[in-house]
Structures are given as C-alpha cells and as structure tokens.
Scaffold this active site. Structure first.
Site, mmCIF file in Angstrom:
data_model
loop_
_atom_site.group_PDB
_atom_site.id
_atom_site.type_symbol
_atom_site.label_atom_id
_atom_site.label_comp_id
_atom_site.label_asym_id
_atom_site.label_seq_id
_atom_site.Cartn_x
_atom_site.Cartn_y
_atom_site.Cartn_z
ATOM 1 N N TRP A 280 -90.616 -57.536 109.767
ATOM 2 C CA TRP A 280 -90.940 -58.830 109.143
ATOM 3 C C TRP A 280 -90.317 -58.946 107.761
ATOM 4 O O TRP A 280 -90.214 -60.042 107.210
ATOM 5 C CB TRP A 280 -92.455 -59.052 109.092
ATOM 6 C CG TRP A 280 -93.237 -58.227 108.100
ATOM 7 C CD1 TRP A 280 -93.032 -56.904 107.790
ATOM 8 C CD2 TRP A 280 -94.353 -58.646 107.311
ATOM 9 N NE1 TRP A 280 -93.964 -56.478 106.870
ATOM 10 C CE2 TRP A 280 -94.794 -57.527 106.555
ATOM 11 C CE3 TRP A 280 -95.041 -59.837 107.157
ATOM 12 C CZ2 TRP A 280 -95.874 -57.579 105.667
ATOM 13 C CZ3 TRP A 280 -96.123 -59.895 106.288
ATOM 14 C CH2 TRP A 280 -96.525 -58.771 105.550
ATOM 15 N N ASP A 281 -89.865 -57.826 107.208
ATOM 16 C CA ASP A 281 -89.185 -57.855 105.908
ATOM 17 C C ASP A 281 -88.092 -58.919 105.915
ATOM 18 O O ASP A 281 -87.865 -59.627 104.936
ATOM 19 C CB ASP A 281 -88.532 -56.491 105.613
ATOM 20 C CG ASP A 281 -89.498 -55.319 105.691
ATOM 21 O OD1 ASP A 281 -90.387 -55.353 106.557
ATOM 22 O OD2 ASP A 281 -89.346 -54.362 104.920
ATOM 23 N N GLU A 419 -101.702 -51.546 106.532
ATOM 24 C CA GLU A 419 -101.592 -50.626 107.670
ATOM 25 C C GLU A 419 -102.526 -49.421 107.563
ATOM 26 O O GLU A 419 -102.481 -48.537 108.418
ATOM 27 C CB GLU A 419 -100.125 -50.185 107.804
ATOM 28 C CG GLU A 419 -99.228 -51.363 108.166
ATOM 29 C CD GLU A 419 -97.738 -51.085 107.999
ATOM 30 O OE1 GLU A 419 -97.385 -50.118 107.299
ATOM 31 O OE2 GLU A 419 -96.939 -51.871 108.550
ATOM 32 N N LYS A 518 -103.542 -50.941 101.708
ATOM 33 C CA LYS A 518 -102.182 -50.496 101.383
ATOM 34 C C LYS A 518 -101.402 -51.546 100.601
ATOM 35 O O LYS A 518 -100.718 -51.235 99.628
ATOM 36 C CB LYS A 518 -101.457 -50.176 102.699
ATOM 37 C CG LYS A 518 -100.045 -49.676 102.536
ATOM 38 C CD LYS A 518 -99.467 -49.290 103.890
ATOM 39 C CE LYS A 518 -98.038 -48.819 103.811
ATOM 40 N NZ LYS A 518 -97.491 -48.495 105.144
ATOM 41 N N GLN A 519 -101.465 -52.788 101.062
ATOM 42 C CA GLN A 519 -100.605 -53.820 100.467
ATOM 43 C C GLN A 519 -101.269 -55.175 100.661
ATOM 44 O O GLN A 519 -102.251 -55.289 101.401
ATOM 45 C CB GLN A 519 -99.226 -53.799 101.122
ATOM 46 C CG GLN A 519 -99.219 -54.175 102.593
ATOM 47 C CD GLN A 519 -97.970 -53.695 103.307
ATOM 48 O OE1 GLN A 519 -97.882 -52.548 103.728
ATOM 49 N NE2 GLN A 519 -96.989 -54.580 103.472
HETATM 50 O O1 IFM Z 1 -92.477 -53.848 107.060
HETATM 51 C C1 IFM Z 1 -92.869 -52.835 106.203
HETATM 52 C C2 IFM Z 1 -94.370 -52.690 106.272
HETATM 53 O O2 IFM Z 1 -95.018 -53.870 105.855
HETATM 54 C C3 IFM Z 1 -94.849 -51.540 105.413
HETATM 55 N N1 IFM Z 1 -94.173 -50.322 105.811
HETATM 56 C C4 IFM Z 1 -92.708 -50.407 105.739
HETATM 57 C C5 IFM Z 1 -92.179 -51.552 106.583
HETATM 58 C C6 IFM Z 1 -90.646 -51.644 106.461
HETATM 59 O O3 IFM Z 1 -90.286 -51.954 105.145
#
Ligand code: IFM
Length: 703
Positions: A280-281, A419, A518-519
């Site tokens: 999704w990046d 995650e 995590k984010q």
């Molecule tokens: O897409 C990301 C994910 O959100 C977090 N881990 C790394 C992936 C790739 O950058």
C-alpha cells in the site's frame, strides 16, 4: 569529458544538493541508497566506481522480478555498470547529488590535487540509458586495455544490457600526471517491454557510437528542470527541511515511471528490501504525491493495479468472496507474494500473517483510483479502465461484511495498519475504508448504469451505513478495534523514546496483549478520509493514540506530522516532521542500507502539503481546491507547486494566508470560508472566518 566535468556544481551547502563526505564505517550502504540515480524505470545505487567490501552495488528495474526456486519473487539485482578497474580502493572523497539535474558527482583529492573526478546520471529522457564520465590520474587505473569496449549481457529472462566504454589518455590537466578519461554509456532494456505495455524509450546512441555526453547532460538538465517546474516545494527559512523534501521528491520522481505501468516497491529503485514487492506504500504514500505533481506517474501506478485485477478477482473467488481482493504484497503477476514467515533481529522465526489478514489494501487501491480522479478533475479514468478498481473492490467488501442479527455490519479477523495486533475484529480503519469504498463505488455507478447495477449500488450504500465504524459515543473517539480498550494499558513512555520497535523490546505476545500500536491506524483514517470521520474526533483520537504509538514503522511519523499540523498542534507536528525528515538521512530505523523508504519520503511531502498547507481535494466534480494552512512562526513561507484539475497552481503560504498563482482561473476554498475564484496571475487570500482571524498561528482546529 572535460566539458562535462567542468560543470561540477561545487559542494557548498545548498537546498538543491545532497553532499556526502562522511566516511563513518557502516554508513556506506546508506549512502549508496541515498545517492541512487534513476529515471523512473531503472535505478543504479550510489556505489563507488571501484566498489568496496562494504558495498551493496546493484541496478534495479521497476517490475523486473526473479522467480526463485521456493516459489517466491524478488526484485532482480542486476550487476552494476559503473565499475572501474582501479589498482587500489580510493577514499570515497566528496559526493554531491545535484537534485536539479539528477547527476551524481564525485571528487577525490590526494596530496598533489585531484586524483579522480566523476559524474554519472540516468537519462530521464531515455529510460534505461545511463552515462558515466570520469577522469583520473593514470596511476590509479589498472593498465589500459583497448580504447573502446562493448560488453553485452542478459540477466534473468528479461533484461538485456549493453555497456560501451571509451577510454582515452588525456593531455595533462593536472600539472604532475597524465590523466585517463573515460566515458561509459550503458543501456538496460527489458526483453518483455511490449508485454508490459511500456513504450520503448527513445533509442539512445547505439554501442560503439560516440556518445556525446555533453549533449546528453544538457538534455538531462532540461528534463529535470521541467519536472521541477511542475513539482517544486520549498520551506523558505529552513534550508535543511527544503533539501530533505526535495530529496524525497527527487527519489519519488526517479522511482516512478510515467508510461505503461509502474510497479513501485517500498524502496523504489534504490534497494532490494522487501523483495521490491508492491505494498500500500505505493497507492497511499507515493501515488498522491504523483497525482499532485506528475499525473502520468500516478496513472502508471494505477495501471499496475488495473492489469492485476483478474488476479485480485481470482484471490477473492478462491476465498469464496465476490469482486476483487488485492494482495498485501504483489509482484509480477499480482498474486499474493507475502512471505509466510520471517526471521527477526534476534534470529527468531515468526509467522507473518499480513498476507492472509491485512485486507485494507483492497480499499486503499480504490482510494488511490479516486485520488487520481479528484486531482485531475476528470471522471474519464473511473468511467473507463479504473471503474472495476472501484466496483470490484466494493463487491469484495459487500461479500466480506457479516451482518449480525441486528443488521449491524462487521469485518472479522483482520490486521489493520497497526501490525502489532493480529486477527482483530472491526478494525476501525479497515471498516471506515471499506465503507468509504462502498460509498464511492455507489457514487460512480449512480452516474449512469443499468437498473441492476443501481440496485447493487443501493445495497453498497446500506452496507456502508450498517458497518461498525468504531466510534464510541461515551469517549467521543474511535476505538481501534473491538476490545482494544480492554488490553493492558501500556504507554510508549513505559518502553522508551520513540521510535521504538516495541515488539522486539517487549516480545510479540506482550505487545499484542497491550494498547501499544505500531503505526498510525485510527489516525491513518483521519489522514486519508477526513471527511468520513465525525467532527470533533481528531483531537480526541490524537490525545488517545499518540501516547500509545511506538512508530515502529517508518510510515508513521509523516502521517502524524500531517494530522497534528491539520489540528493546529504545530510544535508536536514539527517534532514528527523532523523524524520523518531523518528516517533515511540519519538511517533512523537502521534499514536504509536496503533502500530508501519511499512511503516515508511520500509522507514527508504529504505532511507539508496536506498537513501544514492543509491542501484537500474532495472529488472530480467539486470545483474548489481546499486549503487550510497552519504555518509555524519559524518558517517565512511554504511554497508548493501542484497540478490540480488540469491547471498548474503555485501556492505561497504565510501564517494562515495564501497567495495562489495560476495561469487559468481556479476556485479556492480557504478553511471554512466560501470558495473564491482566483484569476491569473493570482492573488492573496486571507481567512474571513472568526476562528482564523484570531492570530497568525491558527488555534487548534478539528475536522
Ligand atoms: O507497508 C508497510 C507496512 O505498513 C509496515 N511494514 C512495512 C511495509 C512496507 O513498507
């Protein structure tokens, strides 16, 4: 050679140049990532011409994967073309990446003066063509071979390479020694280019031809100047930040092609990490930057998805669902290539469940398609090849949502952007995005479809309204997923300063049982679909989730900077902006050696544009570009160039006023004021609403 090398831009600090003269052990690979030169299809890491034991040299081509025996796919590491045979390694010297022209310069000095001088670039006008010009003391080179050599090779099934080198003894430029001059010209071509629907690049001079490096350099400068004219960004008053965001834009533009399809891995063309798989990046962090600055590249990113729609439909159907389910990690064919397990920094093998459970990618792809329409102001893509990206994803969600006996919709068993928590029910981000996907697909279908489709669109709307959105009336905020508030109430301060890999510090199970995330997750929804969340919730969600977020992913700081800036919390926003700025420049995560984090680069740009400038696009039809600047007092001005609804718009934001320059009329809405029509050449607009008039720094606002 001499003519090209005489264009050396110098190494004085400048907001257009990344100067690297640091030789700290262990930083070499980080510099190789940062100093990559690429043309949108082919990237060459910034290795020294003589290599080095610490080096990870390589050339990467977008979408060229190798199929490994274990069934996995990874971006093909193609041998580099820049190697020069030197008698002994040299010091790295000073290297300068000139962002205006995409040329990487190197100068190495010894006691008696310069011993090596080089310039290399990837020709933006001839994707796949690269040039290296070098001049050095004859004593540093291995004994001379033939004056002119052409090497040919093929790699994997896909790549053909021709490297032509011309070497000439030069009349002495430096007083004491003879010099050798080298001009190398490399051409990387995909054998399957037509299959990818990518136009063959203009033929560059063939092997053996005398390459006129000077005219290729002139062309290169003019090609990059045109790109910058439509994309430049500057924070007047902060040179470091300006350089960082231009470096980010440079690598984004260099990693994304603008014809055919663009497979954009999380490290673009700067390194091999994550196998170069498409996450999704690409759709969420990179595409909006391209939609706003170089629409053809955004379209190419979507073309990658369009061509893999049938794989996504197969995936949905193999799970007994309708429509299309896009894979969390995708490579050449569009089937899921997420590894099933991985080894962490401590050597522990752990299961990776994102491929099975991180389903929000499906709505993210639809969101990306919508962004292209919203920025371009045209329905044509969504009514043509992009339509199934909206409708088949909506069909997927319609078959995925479970209605309980009360008619309430749920999505069970997913992983959200955070995650650290796996197999959760009703992840607010996933549910909100699915609801958004259903609504936008219904909007599209209602623009003119058959009666049957209209009935289906009605169902999408009712499902979107039935789904749990995570809003908790008692607290006035969104709950990240069902049961999140009952987990161990740990805060990040209990673990250490951010960013911190909380799962490594506390262990996977403890983190999974805690409220550490995590984010950005709920805040990611505020970032992507602000209009879909309830008013008044941003501030409360910030207060709640900030102390719980570890920023264990490089994607997180930029998004936090953006939402904090939008909320007017500028001091905190600047802290996260600095972190986003440092991710690769300071190798904050320790993983930049494997390539630059494109999502973080995109996040930095998004923080400035969507956060501090408050730019928002609402849809293909809405005739106003929304702005809501919150500019810190330490900046003189934030300047942004955008491409909106077919017009180039230049913004200069000061405090909460904006100057809008345009070549054709543009409707602009400042904050909550009524839209105004700006006619060429442009005008200043200032907020009229009471809220904004209170001061130079807007007070906290909530959307
Ligand atoms: O897409 C990301 C994910 O959100 C977090 N881990 C790394 C992936 C790739 O950058």
């Amino acid at each position: 050679m001499a003519e090209v090398l005489s264009e050396w831009p110098g190494s004085e600090p400048s907001p257009w140049m990344l100067v690297v003269s640091d030789t700290t052990p262990g930083r070499h690979r980080v510099h190789e990532s940062l100093l990559t030169v690429a043309d949108g299809t082919t990237g060459t890491r910034g290795s020294l011409e003589e290599g080095g034991i610490d080096s990870l040299p390589g050339v990467y081509m977008a979408g060229v994967y190798e199929h490994r025996e274990d069934g996995s796919e990874a971006i093909l590491a193609i041998p580099t073309w820049i190697t020069l045979s030197l008698r002994a390694p040299l010091p790295a010297g000073t290297r300068v990446l000139d962002l205006r022209s995409g040329v990487l310069w190197r100068t190495v000095n010894a006691k008696g003066g310069p011993i090596l001088f080089s310039a290399r670039w990837a020709c933006l006008e001839h994707p796949g063509t690269m040039v290296l010009v070098a001049e050095g003391r004859s004593t540093i080179f291995e004994p001379a071979g033939p004056e002119s050599v052409t090497d040919r090779a093929t790699f994997g099934d896909h790549v053909a390479v021709v490297v032509h080198t011309r070497r000439q003894a030069q009349p002495a430029r430096a007083e004491r020694s003879r010099t050798i001059g080298i001009v190398r010209h490399a051409s990387y071509e995909r054998a399957d280019q037509e299959m990818q629907g990518t136009a063959r690049p203009d033929p560059a001079p063939g092997p053996g031809a005398v390459v006129d490096a000077r005219s290729l350099l002139a062309e290169q400068k003019s090609a990059w100047a045109s790109r910058w004219a439509e994309a430049d960004i500057e924070v007047v008053g902060d040179v470091e930040l300006t350089r960082a965001v231009r470096l980010a834009l440079f690598h984004l533009m260099a990693s994304v092609g603008d014809s055919g399809e663009a497979a954009v891995g999380p490290r673009g063309l700067t390194g091999p990490a994550y196998g170069g798989h498409v996450f999704w990046d690409s759709d969420v962090f990179v595409l909006p930057v391209m939609a706003a600055t170089h629409p053809a590249s955004a379209r190419a990113i979507l073309e990658y998805r369009v061509r893999r729609l049938s794989a996504a439909m197969d995936q949905a159907s193999s799970l007994g669902r309708s429509g299309a389910r896009f894979p969390w990690e995708s490579a050449s064919l569009g089937y899921d290539v997420t590894p099933k397990s991985g080894i962490d920094d401590r050597g522990h093998v752990s299961a990776i469940r994102t491929g099975e459970l991180e389903e929000h990618i499906t709505a993210d792809v639809a969101w990306a398609a919508w962004q292209v329409a919203a920025w371009s102001g045209r329905w044509s893509f969504l009514e043509g090849p992009g339509r199934p990206l909206m409708t088949e994803t909506a069909r997927y969600w319609a078959s995925r949502i479970r209605l309980d006996s009360d008619g309430v919709g749920h999505i069970d068993g997913v992983i959200g952007p955070d995650e650290y928590h796996e197999h959760v029910d009703d992840n607010a981000f996933t549910n909100l995005m699915a609801a958004w996907n259903l609504e936008r697909a219904a909007d599209l279908v209602e623009r003119g479809s058959s009666a049957t489709e209209l009935v289906e669109a009605q169902r999408w709307r009712s499902l979107s309204r039935a789904i749990v959105d995570g809003f908790d009336a008692a607290t006035g905020r969104y709950v990240q997923f069902a049961g999140f508030d009952d987990l161990e109430p740990l805060l990040v301060d209990d673990i250490g300063p951010i960013p911190v890999l909380a799962d490594l510090v506390l262990g996977h199970d403890r983190v999974a049982g805690s409220q550490i995330i995590k984010q950005a997750d709920v805040l990611m929804a505020h970032h992507m679909i602000p209009g879909a969340l309830r008013r008044g919730t941003l501030r409360r969600d910030l207060d709640h989730y900030l102390p719980r977020t570890a920023h264990g992913s490089s994607l997180s700081p930029g998004v936090h900077a953006a939402v904090l800036a939008r909320a007017g919390r500028l001091k905190e926003a600047l802290g996260f902006l600095q972190l986003a700025q440092d991710i690769d420049l300071d190798d904050v995560t320790g993983s930049t050696a494997g390539g630059l984090h494109l999502a973080s680069l995109g996040g930095l740009w998004q923080a400035l544009v969507f956060g501090f400038a408050g730019v928002r696009v609402t849809g293909p039809d809405d005739g106003a570009l929304v702005l809501d600047p919150h500019i810190p007092s330490g900046w003189d001005e934030l300047r942004i160039t955008l491409h909106w609804h077919g017009r180039r718009v230049r913004l200069r934001c000061q405090g909460n006023a904006v100057h809008v320059a345009c070549a054709s009329s543009v409707r602009v809405q400042l904050g909550e004021d009524a839209p105004v029509l700006i006619t060429p050449p442009g005008a200043w607009i200032e907020p009229k609403t009471k809220r904004a008039r209170r001061g130079r720094l807007a007070p906290e606002v909530d959307h």
